[in-house]
Design a protein around this motif. Structure first.
Motif, PDB file in Angstrom:
ATOM      1  N   ALA A 144       0.826  -1.216   0.000  1.00 11.11           N
ATOM      2  CA  ALA A 144       0.000   0.000   0.000  1.00 11.11           C
ATOM      3  C   ALA A 144       0.855   1.259   0.000  1.00 11.11           C
ATOM      4  O   ALA A 144       0.517   2.257   0.659  1.00 11.11           O
ATOM      5  N   PHE A 145       1.940   1.223  -0.744  1.00  8.71           N
ATOM      6  CA  PHE A 145       2.845   2.375  -0.823  1.00  8.71           C
ATOM      7  C   PHE A 145       2.423   3.278  -1.973  1.00  8.71           C
ATOM      8  O   PHE A 145       2.363   2.845  -3.133  1.00  8.71           O
ATOM      9  N   ASP A 146       2.125   4.516  -1.652  1.00  8.09           N
ATOM     10  CA  ASP A 146       1.721   5.498  -2.658  1.00  8.09           C
ATOM     11  C   ASP A 146       2.980   6.162  -3.212  1.00  8.09           C
ATOM     12  O   ASP A 146       3.604   6.991  -2.550  1.00  8.09           O
ATOM     13  N   GLY A 147       3.347   5.794  -4.435  1.00  8.13           N
ATOM     14  CA  GLY A 147       4.571   6.312  -5.032  1.00  8.13           C
ATOM     15  C   GLY A 147       4.455   7.723  -5.564  1.00  8.13           C
ATOM     16  O   GLY A 147       5.475   8.342  -5.896  1.00  8.13           O
ATOM     17  N   GLY A 148       3.241   8.261  -5.652  1.00  6.65           N
ATOM     18  CA  GLY A 148       3.044   9.627  -6.068  1.00  6.65           C
ATOM     19  C   GLY A 148       3.471   9.893  -7.502  1.00  6.65           C
ATOM     20  O   GLY A 148       3.700   8.980  -8.296  1.00  6.65           O
ATOM     21  N   ASP A 149       3.589  11.150  -7.824  1.00 10.48           N
ATOM     22  CA  ASP A 149       4.026  11.583  -9.157  1.00 10.48           C
ATOM     23  C   ASP A 149       4.754  12.910  -9.002  1.00 10.48           C
ATOM     24  O   ASP A 149       4.245  13.971  -9.364  1.00 10.48           O
ATOM     25  N   ALA A 150       5.961  12.849  -8.423  1.00  7.78           N
ATOM     26  CA  ALA A 150       6.716  14.064  -8.148  1.00  7.78           C
ATOM     27  C   ALA A 150       8.143  13.910  -8.672  1.00  7.78           C
ATOM     28  O   ALA A 150       8.467  12.928  -9.348  1.00  7.78           O
ATOM     29  N   TRP A 151       8.965  14.859  -8.352  1.00  7.72           N
ATOM     30  CA  TRP A 151      10.397  14.832  -8.660  1.00  7.72           C
ATOM     31  C   TRP A 151      11.091  14.560  -7.325  1.00  7.72           C
ATOM     32  O   TRP A 151      11.423  15.467  -6.595  1.00  7.72           O
ATOM     33  N   SER A 152      11.250  13.290  -6.982  1.00  8.82           N
ATOM     34  CA  SER A 152      11.710  12.901  -5.649  1.00  8.82           C
ATOM     35  C   SER A 152      13.230  12.821  -5.602  1.00  8.82           C
ATOM     36  O   SER A 152      13.852  12.180  -6.452  1.00  8.82           O
ATOM     37  N   THR A 153      13.811  13.451  -4.587  1.00  7.67           N
ATOM     38  CA  THR A 153      15.255  13.659  -4.571  1.00  7.67           C
ATOM     39  C   THR A 153      15.955  13.282  -3.267  1.00  7.67           C
ATOM     40  O   THR A 153      17.184  13.361  -3.203  1.00  7.67           O
ATOM     41  N   SER A 154      15.221  12.884  -2.231  1.00 11.03           N
ATOM     42  CA  SER A 154      15.892  12.525  -0.974  1.00 11.03           C
ATOM     43  C   SER A 154      15.038  11.548  -0.182  1.00 11.03           C
ATOM     44  O   SER A 154      13.817  11.453  -0.372  1.00 11.03           O
ATOM     45  N   PHE A 155      15.710  10.837   0.738  1.00  6.24           N
ATOM     46  CA  PHE A 155      15.051   9.733   1.449  1.00  6.24           C
ATOM     47  C   PHE A 155      15.712   9.523   2.805  1.00  6.24           C
ATOM     48  O   PHE A 155      16.921   9.724   2.969  1.00  6.24           O
ATOM     49  N   ALA A 156      14.906   9.090   3.767  1.00  5.60           N
ATOM     50  CA  ALA A 156      15.419   8.628   5.054  1.00  5.60           C
ATOM     51  C   ALA A 156      14.398   7.666   5.653  1.00  5.60           C
ATOM     52  O   ALA A 156      13.206   7.726   5.322  1.00  5.60           O
ATOM     53  N   ALA A 157      14.857   6.779   6.524  1.00  3.34           N
ATOM     54  CA  ALA A 157      13.965   5.786   7.132  1.00  3.34           C
ATOM     55  C   ALA A 157      14.287   5.616   8.603  1.00  3.34           C
ATOM     56  O   ALA A 157      15.437   5.772   9.035  1.00  3.34           O
ATOM     57  N   THR A 158      13.258   5.285   9.382  1.00  2.00           N
ATOM     58  CA  THR A 158      13.407   4.988  10.796  1.00  2.00           C
ATOM     59  C   THR A 158      12.302   4.034  11.208  1.00  2.00           C
ATOM     60  O   THR A 158      11.356   3.784  10.450  1.00  2.00           O
ATOM     61  N   TRP A 159      12.432   3.468  12.391  1.00  2.00           N
ATOM     62  CA  TRP A 159      11.346   2.719  13.023  1.00  2.00           C
ATOM     63  C   TRP A 159      10.899   3.505  14.247  1.00  2.00           C
ATOM     64  O   TRP A 159      11.684   3.702  15.186  1.00  2.00           O
ATOM     65  N   GLU A 160       9.674   3.987  14.222  1.00  2.00           N
ATOM     66  CA  GLU A 160       9.171   4.716  15.383  1.00  2.00           C
ATOM     67  C   GLU A 160       8.916   3.751  16.534  1.00  2.00           C
ATOM     68  O   GLU A 160       8.736   2.541  16.334  1.00  2.00           O
ATOM     69  N   LYS A 161       8.895   4.269  17.733  1.00  2.00           N
ATOM     70  CA  LYS A 161       8.759   3.439  18.931  1.00  2.00           C
ATOM     71  C   LYS A 161       7.499   2.580  18.857  1.00  2.00           C
ATOM     72  O   LYS A 161       6.404   3.074  18.581  1.00  2.00           O
ATOM     73  N   GLY A 162       7.686   1.270  19.073  1.00  2.00           N
ATOM     74  CA  GLY A 162       6.569   0.343  19.091  1.00  2.00           C
ATOM     75  C   GLY A 162       6.107  -0.120  17.732  1.00  2.00           C
ATOM     76  O   GLY A 162       5.196  -0.951  17.642  1.00  2.00           O
TER      77      GLY A 162
END
Length: 522
Positions: A144-162
């Motif tokens: 269910a990942f919405d990839g959108g339709d933009a000019w995407s240029t940066s990324f970061a990931a984390t796991w929020e608590k719980g």
């Protein structure tokens, strides 16, 4: 009288021997013989981006990679190098070979022990699920990942608590439909939070200011990473660098001046982080156009940072070779110990945006060695890595598993380049990999601590930063003349592991609640 003065100075200890000069590593370019033949190509919408992702996708312990292609197709290369030998790669079909790819980031999203890959594109972004043996499939619908339709240029990931599923931050650039007059057209960045082992609809991070780099980082050691965003002042109006509160169960919120955050406007391209002074808090190197910054925490617990780039010798604001004295343009930046002396060094990829007349056309990359006094000196030319192509993304990685860090750089409209570290006079080293059961298998958000004499080296394990490029695999530590030391992990939930004895020049898997295990190459 002169002799008396000299003797007095020597006896007082004021004019003792100078700090030892860092050993300059030796690199040999092996692009032609490596099997790599990839060009990040394209005009306006590809003037930024151009990343590389390095990760092990077949379990042999060697870093494979995917190179962004821009208007060309992205290419995947399986690492066929032998330990200590020349760098060798084999191009093969993987499922990652999409067009319009700007950035590439490895992340084990479903924590099944098989690496997945996030592809940032001009158009729809794609999360690619790893199937094993370096094969991938589009998982946008499944997750269910919405990839959108933009000019995407940066990324970061984390796991929020719980959470048992990651939170992804994606930075977007200008409205590509406004090519004639793009100023002030920065589009919304997105926060993709989890929803029952899938992704919820993205939340807009407003205001957004044309992000070219993002990083989840626990800047104050609170146990909850915040989101740093580096923005390109060329196109925003009224914007600045940003730091976001990302707290589980709460809407994202910007840090304010009341919390200590000071407005800063730069042509923000990339972020590199590392604890350079050993106080347990990371410093942040921010690439820009001439105005590069090195920030250190100034007034904890306030979110106030001061710039120490000049004091540390990392302004890198002009080319270090040639006669072109116009300002430099920095992109990917990465801290790594390239000479294994126990001090983090800094690589910076350089390159003119697009024939901009006020900035250097031939802009060599920087390799800055840190000395014992904490100051840096550029040795890119001596080391053999001062390419003057228009560089973008990069990775400093040990590709042939010999404990010496190698280098790959993506260039705009020129072939990517790769260099092997062939040094014979460097210090000892240690390679560590984290594992924990169930969610967040690779321990994103953990801290690794390694003892070096009476000091401790601290490394935050992150996913993001740099420019359009990501890494996941072995984490490298230089040990200098030490052949034995101790290491421990502070896990993302705050659990502090035991100190464990480890030998230098070896690979260890640090699995949660288990003794350190030596990894033996096949």
């Amino acid at each position: 009288m002169r002799n008396v003065i000299v003797a007095t100075i020597l006896l007082s200890g004021v004019a003792t021997a100078a700090e030892p000069t860092p050993v300059v590593p030796t690199f040999v370019e092996e692009t032609k013989s490596s099997g790599i033949s990839s060009t990040y190509k394209g005009e306006w919408v590809y003037m930024v981006g151009g990343g590389v992702a390095t990760f092990d996708c077949n379990g042999d312990g060697y870093a494979d990679m995917i190179l962004s292609g821009g208007s060309n197709t992205a290419k995947f290369y399986r690492n066929t190098s032998k330990r200590g030998g020349s760098l060798k790669f084999k191009e093969q079909a993987s499922g990652l070979e999409l067009d319009k790819v700007i950035g590439t980031y490895p992340l084990d999203i479903d924590s099944d022990g098989i690496m997945d890959v996030v592809l940032l594109r001009v158009g729809e972004n794609v999360v690619m699920r790893g199937k094993g043996n370096c094969k991938f499939e589009n998982a946008n619908k499944t997750w269910a990942f919405d990839g959108g339709d933009a000019w995407s240029t940066s990324f970061a990931a984390t796991w929020e608590k719980g959470a048992n599923w990651p939170t992804l931050a994606i930075g977007n650039y200008i409205d590509r439909k406004q090519e004639i007059s793009p100023w002030g057209s920065c589009t919304d960045n997105w926060l993709h939070r989890p929803a029952d082992q899938k992704f919820a609809p993205p939340v807009a991070l407003k205001p957004s200011f044309c992000a070219l780099s993002m990083l989840f980082t626990d800047w104050n050691k609170s146990g909850t990473p915040s989101l740093r965003v580096s923005n390109d002042r060329e196109y925003y109006e009224g914007g600045q660098e940003q730091l976001w509160h990302i707290d589980a169960g709460k809407p994202p919120a910007l840090y304010t001046e009341a919390e200590g955050w000071k407005p800063l406007k730069i042509w923000g391209m990339g972020i590199a982080s590392n604890d350079l002074d050993g106080d347990g808090y990371p410093e942040y190197f921010l690439t820009s156009m001439a105005d590069h910054k090195l920030q250190t925490l100034a007034a904890a617990p306030a979110a106030t940072f001061k710039d120490i780039a000049f004091a540390k010798g990392v302004t890198v604001h002009r080319p270090t070779t040639g006669t072109d004295l116009r300002p430099s343009t920095g992109w990917h930046a990465q801290f790594e110990d390239v000479n294994n002396d126990g001090l983090e060094d800094l690589f910076v990829a350089k390159g003119n945006v697009d024939k901009m007349p006020d900035f250097a056309a031939k802009d060599p990359n920087n390799l800055l060695l840190q000395g014992a006094d904490g100051k840096f000196v550029d040795v890119a030319s001596k080391a053999g890595v001062a390419s003057t192509y228009s560089s973008r993304g990069a990775a400093v990685v040990d590709f042939n598993n010999d404990g010496l860090l190698d280098l790959v750089v993506v260039n705009r409209n020129e072939k990517a380049q790769i260099w092997r570290n062939t040094s014979t006079n460097l210090g000892h080293w240690l390679e560590l990999k984290l594992q924990q059961p169930a969610t967040n298998r690779d321990g994103i958000g953990a801290w690794i601590e390694v003892k070096k004499g009476d000091k401790i080296m601290h490394r935050e394990i992150t996913s993001g930063g740099g420019h359009a490029s990501g890494e996941n695999g072995w984490w490298h530590f230089g040990l200098g003349d030490m052949t034995k030391t101790e290491a421990r992990v502070i896990w993302p939930d705050g659990q502090i592991g035991e100190w464990q004895n480890v030998d230098g020049n070896k690979y260890y898997i640090l699995e949660r609640d288990k003794p350190a295990k030596i990894w033996v190459q096949k």
